[in-house]
Structure formats: C-alpha cells, structure tokens
Design a protein around this motif. Structure first.
Motif, short mmCIF file in Angstrom:
data_model
loop_
_atom_site.label_atom_id
_atom_site.label_comp_id
_atom_site.label_asym_id
_atom_site.label_seq_id
_atom_site.Cartn_x
_atom_site.Cartn_y
_atom_site.Cartn_z
N UNK A 237 0.83 -1.20 0.00
CA UNK A 237 0.00 0.00 0.00
C UNK A 237 0.87 1.26 0.00
N UNK A 238 0.44 2.24 -0.78
CA UNK A 238 1.14 3.52 -0.83
C UNK A 238 0.16 4.60 -1.23
N UNK A 239 0.65 5.83 -1.32
CA UNK A 239 -0.21 6.94 -1.72
C UNK A 239 -0.81 6.70 -3.10
N UNK A 240 -0.06 6.01 -3.97
CA UNK A 240 -0.52 5.76 -5.33
C UNK A 240 -1.19 4.40 -5.51
N UNK A 241 -1.03 3.51 -4.55
CA UNK A 241 -1.58 2.15 -4.69
C UNK A 241 -2.58 1.88 -3.58
N UNK A 242 -3.86 1.81 -3.94
CA UNK A 242 -4.90 1.50 -2.96
C UNK A 242 -5.90 0.49 -3.52
N UNK A 243 -5.47 -0.25 -4.54
CA UNK A 243 -6.33 -1.29 -5.10
C UNK A 243 -5.48 -2.18 -6.00
N UNK A 244 -6.00 -3.35 -6.30
CA UNK A 244 -5.39 -4.23 -7.31
C UNK A 244 -6.45 -5.24 -7.74
N UNK A 245 -6.15 -5.96 -8.80
CA UNK A 245 -7.05 -7.01 -9.27
C UNK A 245 -6.21 -8.20 -9.72
N UNK A 246 -6.80 -9.35 -9.66
CA UNK A 246 -6.15 -10.58 -10.12
C UNK A 246 -7.21 -11.49 -10.70
N UNK A 247 -6.84 -12.27 -11.70
CA UNK A 247 -7.82 -13.12 -12.37
C UNK A 247 -7.26 -14.53 -12.58
N UNK A 248 -8.15 -15.47 -12.75
CA UNK A 248 -7.77 -16.86 -12.99
C UNK A 248 -8.98 -17.61 -13.52
N UNK A 249 -8.74 -18.82 -13.97
CA UNK A 249 -9.83 -19.72 -14.38
C UNK A 249 -10.30 -20.46 -13.13
N UNK A 250 -11.56 -20.30 -12.78
CA UNK A 250 -12.14 -21.02 -11.64
C UNK A 250 -12.57 -22.40 -12.13
#
Length: 328
Positions: A237-250
C-alpha cells in the motif's frame, strides 16, 4: 443415536479397524492439517497410503483441517456420518467435560462436517474442512468423533485410564492427533475468508478486485487461494496504490474459499481505526449470456487486460459478489 463405527478413522497407516489389532498412536493420518486443495475428495483419496499432514500456523487464523475415513459397512449400504472436532490439551483427554466446549467449526461456520459413502472400503472425505484459528487457540491436540446423527455424542469424564483407553480403541469412528505447530513468518493484522465457487461444468474466467482506504503506506494487502494459485497476488500500500485485481480460471465444480489479508511487518497485530478493505468478485460473460448487457470491460473497470489470466480487452465482467470490512 451414537458413534458411527462404520467409518474408520485410522490411528496409524496400517490400521484396518480390527479391534485388538490396532496399532494405536496419537497421530491419526486421517486428521489432516493442509493448505486448501482444489478437489479434497479426490486428493485425499489418492494419498490414503500416506500421512500428508502439514504443521498448523500459530500466526494464522485460517488453518484448514480435513478428516477422511474408510467405509467399513457392507457393500451397497449407504453410510452417513457427522464429524465433530474438538481441541484439548494432551492432559485433558481424560475429561471430556473440558474439551467438549472447545469445538472447531467448519469454514462455513457449521458445528460439524458431513461424510457419506455407499461403497465398501471407499475413502470418504468430509464435505467442508474445519477452520482453526491458530492465533486465538492454545490447544493443538484434537479429538475427532463421527456420529450417526447430527448430534454430539460426548462421553462422561473417564474414571480411569483403562476406561479412556478402551473407549478410544474400540470406537473406530474416534481418533486423536497431536498436531505439529509452527509460527509462520507473517503476523497478520487482518484475514477474511470468503466462499468461492463455480457451479458450472466448465472452468470460467473470473477476477477478484481488492480496494482499501485508511491504510498507512507500507501495509501488504493481498488475496490467496491455495487451490487456485493463479489467483494469488499481493501489493504494498502507498499513496498511489490503494487497489489491485487478479484473475484466474475457476475450475468446474469448484467449491472453496478465497482469503483477503493484510499485514504491516512490524510484528504486531492490529489495524488502524476506520480502515476499510473491500473485496469484489467479477465473473466473465460473453454475448451468449443473458447478463452480457450488464457487463463491463476491463478498461471500463480501470484494469489492463495483460495482467489477467483468461481475460482479454473485449472480455466483459459482471459483479457477482462483494464483501467489505470496516475497523472501528
């Protein structure tokens, strides 16, 4: 109502459930602490000749414990059982009145797990794993009991060593294990377990999005699902980073859990007041789906397609689930 002694929970790998010939130990290979697996039934049947237990993490609130058993009933007879798990100190086995109140619940919050088989000598695995919070627990010796109805069957306090030894050796649906415990290198400030499933008959692309507010710079925030390694991701986490996403085959038919976590590496547990962590689950749709009209592209959601397995710039996603935690 009583013990379900058609299910054998072994005391050792050579145990066949023959009373008087059981090599008794406090290390049942059928009471198994293990990271989450994609298909527990298939996995724990396939390694029945091995003890695949892993150490419990004292610093984690999300330790999974699986239980398996062999159906000793006559062939063709449907055998159902309810598995109960209790924590106790090794010196407390003699007093069920003390350990009966230290029940371990399943990952879905149920007081017991279900097990079923209608084939003789079939290996059956509980339908939902137990979830042990290592942080809040001080007892890592455990008793597993299988009953024939969804009702606990707790013996009275044993009046002698002989009574206890006879009980645990003559009921093949009763077993004990002293679990190994380690202190993992990470002290978590936050762990939340959410259900994750795919009821369909084919693998489906999906994306998990995590957002947070109120966290100081330097916190590690992430998600993981040991059964689907591609979903695992964490960022600082930083001033510029407050989210992310990740994907995969379920995978088709998957029925498990995804964990959202955070920690700040200072060795102390605790979270800033009013901090919030939100996890969203998006599923992929195409023009054949009724929900296609409600979908959004990765660009519309603010993410780059190159980062996400199974998704392209033309993929559309529909918000299918959401969970948030606010610290007050």
């Amino acid at each position: 109502m009583g013990y379900q002694n058609n299910f054998l929970i072994r005391t050792s790998l050579s145990d066949e459930g023959v009373i008087g010939k059981r090599q008794f130990s406090y290390q049942s290979p059928d009471m198994i602490a293990h990271t989450q697996v994609e298909n527990p039934d298939e996995y724990f049947k396939g390694n029945y000749d091995k003890d695949v237990n892993m150490p419990l993490d004292k610093n984690s609130g999300t330790n999974f414990v699986y239980v398996r058993g062999k159906n000793k009933a006559a062939n063709g007879v449907a055998t159902n059982g309810y598995v109960w798990l209790y924590c106790c100190g090794s010196s407390l086995f003699m007093k069920p009145s003390l350990w009966s109140s230290k029940k371990v619940y399943t990952a879905d919050g149920e007081s017991c797990a279900f097990v079923s088989s209608d084939v003789q000598n079939d290996i059956a695995v509980i339908n939902k794993p137990f979830l042990l919070n290592g942080v809040n627990n001080q007892y890592f010796c455990m008793v597993a009991i299988v009953t024939d109805e969804k009702r606990e069957c707790i013996p009275e306090n044993f009046a002698s060593y002989d009574q206890f030894n006879y009980w645990v050796r003559t009921n093949i649906g009763v077993a004990v294990r002293n679990f190994n415990v380690v202190k993992g290198g990470t002290i978590y400030d936050f762990q939340r377990l959410d259900t994750l499933s795919n009821p369909g008959d084919k693998g489906e692309p999906a994306m998990i999005e995590v957002k947070w507010t109120g966290l100081p710079d330097g916190y590690t925030v992430g998600v993981k699902c040991d059964a689907i390694p591609d979903l695992g991701k964490s960022v600082i986490s930083s001033e510029k980073i407050s989210s992310f996403a990740t994907a995969a085959i379920i995978p088709a038919g998957f029925d498990g859990y995804v964990e959202t976590f955070a920690y700040n590496n200072d060795g102390k547990a605790g979270f800033p007041e009013n901090a919030q962590i939100e996890t969203k689950f998006h599923t992929s749709v195409n023009f054949k789906h009724k929900c296609y009209q409600f979908g959004k592209t990765l660009q519309e959601l603010g993410f780059e397609p190159a980062e996400h397995i199974g998704l392209t710039e033309t993929s559309k996603l529909v918000l299918t689930g959401e969970c948030s935690t606010i610290f007050v």
